[in-house]
Design a protein around this motif. Sequence first.
Motif, PDB file in Angstrom:
ATOM      1  N   MET D 331      61.276  19.009  60.114  1.00 26.97           N
ATOM      2  CA  MET D 331      61.287  20.423  60.489  1.00 26.97           C
ATOM      3  C   MET D 331      61.869  20.604  61.885  1.00 26.97           C
ATOM      4  SD  MET D 331      58.014  22.891  60.928  1.00 26.97           S
ATOM      5  CE  MET D 331      58.149  24.597  61.389  1.00 26.97           C
ATOM      6  N   LEU D 332      61.399  19.777  62.818  1.00 24.97           N
ATOM      7  CA  LEU D 332      61.872  19.891  64.200  1.00 24.97           C
ATOM      8  C   LEU D 332      63.368  19.618  64.259  1.00 24.97           C
ATOM      9  CD1 LEU D 332      60.731  20.427  66.989  1.00 24.97           C
ATOM     10  CD2 LEU D 332      60.459  17.969  67.292  1.00 24.97           C
ATOM     11  N   ALA D 333      63.803  18.556  63.555  1.00 22.86           N
ATOM     12  CA  ALA D 333      65.222  18.199  63.599  1.00 22.86           C
ATOM     13  C   ALA D 333      66.074  19.308  62.994  1.00 22.86           C
ATOM     14  CB  ALA D 333      65.441  16.882  62.852  1.00 22.86           C
ATOM     15  N   VAL D 334      65.654  19.822  61.827  1.00 19.43           N
ATOM     16  CA  VAL D 334      66.468  20.828  61.145  1.00 19.43           C
ATOM     17  C   VAL D 334      66.500  22.124  61.948  1.00 19.43           C
ATOM     18  CG1 VAL D 334      66.586  22.278  59.091  1.00 19.43           C
ATOM     19  CG2 VAL D 334      66.140  19.850  58.861  1.00 19.43           C
ATOM     20  N   ALA D 335      65.320  22.589  62.379  1.00 22.68           N
ATOM     21  CA  ALA D 335      65.275  23.852  63.122  1.00 22.68           C
ATOM     22  C   ALA D 335      66.123  23.755  64.385  1.00 22.68           C
ATOM     23  CB  ALA D 335      63.834  24.205  63.464  1.00 22.68           C
ATOM     24  N   SER D 336      65.994  22.644  65.108  1.00 21.31           N
ATOM     25  CA  SER D 336      66.728  22.519  66.363  1.00 21.31           C
ATOM     26  C   SER D 336      68.227  22.407  66.114  1.00 21.31           C
ATOM     27  CB  SER D 336      66.247  21.297  67.135  1.00 21.31           C
ATOM     28  OG  SER D 336      64.861  21.302  67.201  1.00 21.31           O
ATOM     29  N   THR D 337      68.601  21.635  65.077  1.00 18.77           N
ATOM     30  CA  THR D 337      70.033  21.485  64.808  1.00 18.77           C
ATOM     31  C   THR D 337      70.654  22.823  64.433  1.00 18.77           C
ATOM     32  OG1 THR D 337      69.579  19.263  64.010  1.00 18.77           O
ATOM     33  CG2 THR D 337      71.706  20.186  63.461  1.00 18.77           C
TER      34      THR D 337
END
Lengths: 110, 159, 99, 358
Positions: D331-337
């Motif tokens: 979630m963190l990776a996708v949202a930030s990307t």
Amino acid sequence: MAEAIGWIGAVLVIAAVGLSIAGAVGVLRFPDVYTRIHAASITDTGAASLMTLGLLLMAGFSPAAIKLCIVWVFIMLTSPAAAHALAGAAFGSGHRPVLADPRQPSEDEA
Amino acid sequence: MIYVPGLFIALIALWLALSGHGEAFMVGLAVVSVILSILLTMCLGLMGREASPYHRLVPMARYAVWLMGEIVKSNVAVLRTIIEPSARLRPRLAALDADGRSELATALFANSITLTPGTVTIEAARDGLLVHSLHDGADEQDEFAPMAARSLMAADGRG
Amino acid sequence: MLAGGVAGLLVAMGLMIVRLLRGPTAYDRVLAVNSFGTKTVLMIALMGFAVGRPDFLDVAIVYALINFISTIALMKVFRLRSLAEPLARLSISREAPDG
Amino acid sequence: MSLLLASPELELVFSALLLTLVAGLVVALLAARSVLTCILLMSAFSLTMALWLMTMDAPDVAFTEASVGAGVSTMILLGAALSSTDVIPSLRPGRLWFPAVACLAAFIGMALIVPDLPVFGDPGSPPSAYVGRLYLEQTPHDIGAPNVVTAVLASYRGFDTLGETTVIFAAGVGVLLLLGGQVRSPDAAPEDVSLRASAGSPVLSVAARLLIPIICLYAFYVLAHGEFGAGGGFQAGVILAAALILHALVFGVRETMKALPVGVVRACAALGVLGYAAVGFLAILNGGRFLDYDALLSPVFEAGLPSSHLAGGHHHWGQRIGILAIETGVMLAVASTMTAIFYAFTGRVSRSDAAGAS
């Protein structure tokens, strides 16, 4: 009794779909973007309400029913805001509505 | 920061309504998630009256019930216009006063207008609204007066 | 009954596509897509409810939210030719709290 | 599908209508000469495809299609369209014959394959019969997550999903490099008249303020309930990014960048992938294999936890916490990307606008 309520629910769902189609016809037939916004946004919220009510009557209380109500609330919150944003954007970019009374000034303020 | 508890309760209630899992682990996750959401809201600078109008839930709900009746009328009116020949269509613009309202009350009023009989708010500012309607009415200020009063009462608590 | 409802909604969605193609203004097109999205939400709700699967309704909720956000984005691009500019301001001075 | 409609005839009518809609959209896409119209059509196309996936009882995929196809990719395409011209140049007819023949050949090839494909939902077909059946049978015992899709993605094939998350991160890095990397917060908005007109409207600002906390919470809800129903870290990340994009759309990307600076967002993208991998290494440290969630909690500790009443009491706390931890990383990776890509597009566009204006 329960069966009768189920039938009323079914009728409401069909009415919702009918309203949706009527709204779509209105969007095709109405003369300018503002009148089309009326047709689309009002029949969309109306159809959502009728369908929610109809499905609730058909199925009664359940976890799915709560979620259905949440979907309905979101549609009622977002649909008028989206319609307003569209109308405001169209007006702001210089599209003027077709008015019944040509003497009425199309206000140019904001 | 009196809005934080209101938002907290509202978000927890939303989570529980969506989830339906009452075990301790999930409730713990719910609390953590709500706290994270509130922190993010504050970080984005949104915390305030509009993000958390939940202390006005009862008057808002009462207003919503009244509005439902108006929406039914609006659908009947628009449907008739779609079905009958376009001669009935007499679009016009109307400017309304909305002085002295909070943003929340203005937004509520504007959205209510969009939801009801053949009217859409085109422009909304803090001092007034520009409304496009499908039909000629008598006097616009009178026509919208009940809604203006009720929405102001629901959002700001004064009429 | 439900099949009829789903089919009817599909017809309404098809009519919206006609408006999308005919325009004439960009706002007509955005309106058509927005209304198309709302009808999709209704259709998923109908389908999800018909099969008694609440997680279908989760998808409907996401659609309702995404549909709103993309309408705002589309409107903004047509209106301002930019995604970066603000549509509203974050007021720094907040109103006096009530209640 | 068969769940939805009682008779196969109705099913056929419904499929035919949906396919007609899809075909109509594709023809319209090919005919459209404006980039923005194409984006609108693709958004509608994504919604229709998601409906199609719903009828095939694949809400997880429909979820992704809805949030990515109709939501974030519309945003990113709009960002891209803003830095190009709107009119698609029409090809000279003489240059069309080769693509036309190639497409026709591909179509005929695929049409020839179709009769050999297993019937939809056939339990005896190769993908359903061997490993698919194994997953279905073993999941309640091995993992305990009611949603087998999540069990497969996050646990059985957790290593693949780590690879996929890395791919998303790498794609984000690639886009940022292509766009020039350097994204500055755009200069203060020019006070032009058209802007002031809409800046006063409280409707959108109130709607955004009301909805953003709810959308954030909904993202976390989707993350936490991935093991029960449709959803998971990927979808949650996209929804969270959508909330941030809504903030940027309504209040201006400057405000969003002030709250969540570009550097922080980029760091979070890396942190998400690292967090995922860290769960794997934690399992190694506890004496298990990479991403072996059963090793995450010591048996003594797990015995002290109340037994979970999921899937017949077979629930493993190690699996549950491991899945949640890696999904949080995703979630963190996708949202930030997604947010970083949005920043890159909007930052770039406003710079070129500023250059054009001066």
